[in-house]
Enzyme design. Structure first.
Site, mmCIF file in Angstrom:
data_model
loop_
_atom_site.group_PDB
_atom_site.id
_atom_site.type_symbol
_atom_site.label_atom_id
_atom_site.label_comp_id
_atom_site.label_asym_id
_atom_site.label_seq_id
_atom_site.Cartn_x
_atom_site.Cartn_y
_atom_site.Cartn_z
ATOM 1 N N ASP A 209 -13.624 -35.988 -2.627
ATOM 2 C CA ASP A 209 -14.226 -34.682 -2.313
ATOM 3 C C ASP A 209 -15.260 -34.342 -3.378
ATOM 4 O O ASP A 209 -15.429 -35.065 -4.354
ATOM 5 C CB ASP A 209 -13.138 -33.601 -2.285
ATOM 6 C CG ASP A 209 -12.425 -33.472 -3.621
ATOM 7 O OD1 ASP A 209 -12.888 -32.676 -4.463
ATOM 8 O OD2 ASP A 209 -11.415 -34.176 -3.834
ATOM 9 N N ASP A 211 -15.136 -31.469 -5.216
ATOM 10 C CA ASP A 211 -14.602 -30.367 -6.001
ATOM 11 C C ASP A 211 -15.142 -29.055 -5.425
ATOM 12 O O ASP A 211 -15.584 -29.006 -4.267
ATOM 13 C CB ASP A 211 -14.903 -30.543 -7.494
ATOM 14 C CG ASP A 211 -13.877 -29.838 -8.379
ATOM 15 O OD1 ASP A 211 -12.675 -30.076 -8.174
ATOM 16 O OD2 ASP A 211 -14.272 -29.084 -9.274
#
Length: 290
Positions: A209, A211
């Site tokens: 991802d 963040d």
């Protein structure tokens, strides 16, 4: 010396395919119970030891992982080279979910973990200026590329305590001010302990991802992370499968000195050393303690 590859599998990586003669073996540690039994076998003729960092079924949080026991058990199993595989978030647009980063630096923001094998009665200070092994990292990068993975050579890993993900302010601090590349919860104190145990250590960070800093992605979505983890796990197993051919069945001393990290690190005089500490460190520091 025989090459023995140790693989510490992170989130999503709970097994290794194709190990010949594989058997789950529990190895006792002087520092408590490791995360799980170890799967020991051979891959392409090279001995391999696999340990699921969170335990099968993912029973350990990042803070409860018994890092000292895990590294001590790896040493007792004869491991020479440790490959850490872990999930992480990215602070860089060009480091996208599904990519791998071969980490070469860390900023340690953990605070609830035992970070050293040494202490009162037997004091030692090792250098972690360069906390990963360039030789081993290069092999991981090559194996990743051979497996068709987009891989980034080098990156700074922010190790946070967790288990919660970052606030937006923290994410911006780590990205914009500190210049970190990825963020995770498990490579510290693991890397420091591997250095104390004189083990070559490489960190393969699998991006799941962006963040919380990314304006188009916002808060970390655990469902998206799990979906990406599934894909990354297959890539990680393909990377591991390529390592025996790159590292070979035998090895020379590490050209970067990882396997000699304790050479001048122990400060406590021989006559002042705690016998109980000496006994606990028989695997980690037996080479220099006799």
């Amino acid at each position: 010396m025989e090459t023995v590859i140790g693989v510490i599998g992170g989130s999503g990586v709970y097994e290794i395919d194709g190990l010949e003669g594989a058997d789950w073996t529990r190895i006792d540690s002087a520092f408590g119970a490791p995360s799980d039994a170890m799967l020991i076998g051979r891959l392409a003729g090279v001995k391999m030891v696999f340990l699921p960092r969170h335990g099968r079924g993912h029973v350990h949080s990042p803070s409860s992982v018994p890092y000292r026991a895990n590294i001590d058990a790896m040493k007792r199993a004869g491991v020479t080279d440790v490959i850490s595989v872990s999930a992480c978030g990215s602070f860089r647009e060009d480091m996208a979910p599904g990519d791998f980063v071969i980490v070469d630096q860390f900023i340690d923001r953990t605070f609830a973990r035992e970070k050293s094998f040494f202490g009162p009665g037997l004091v030692a200070h090792v250098s972690v200026a360069h906390p990963t092994c360039p030789r081993l990292g290069a092999a991981c990068a090559s194996a990743a590329r051979d497996a068709g993975v987009t891989v980034h050579d080098g990156g700074t890993y922010l190790a946070m305590e967790g288990p919660q993900f970052s606030s937006l302010a923290e994410s911006r601090l780590y990205r914009d001010v500190w210049g970190c590349d990825v963020i995770g919860m498990t490579n510290m104190p693991e890397a420091k302990l591997a250095r104390e145990a004189e083990l070559c250590y490489a960190s393969v960070a699998m991006i799941t991802d962006y963040d919380s800093w990314h304006p188009d992605h916002g808060a970390v979505d655990i469902s998206e992370i799990i979906a990406t983890l599934t894909g990354n796990a297959g890539k990680a197993r393909a990377l591991v499968a390529g390592l025996p051919g790159l590292l070979g069945a035998s090895r020379a001393p590490c050209p970067h000195g990882c396997d000699r990290a304790l050479e001048h690190a122990i400060l406590t005089a021989p006559e002042a050393r705690d016998p109980a500490m000496l006994a606990k460190l028989d695997a980690v520091a037996g080479r220099v303690l006799g």
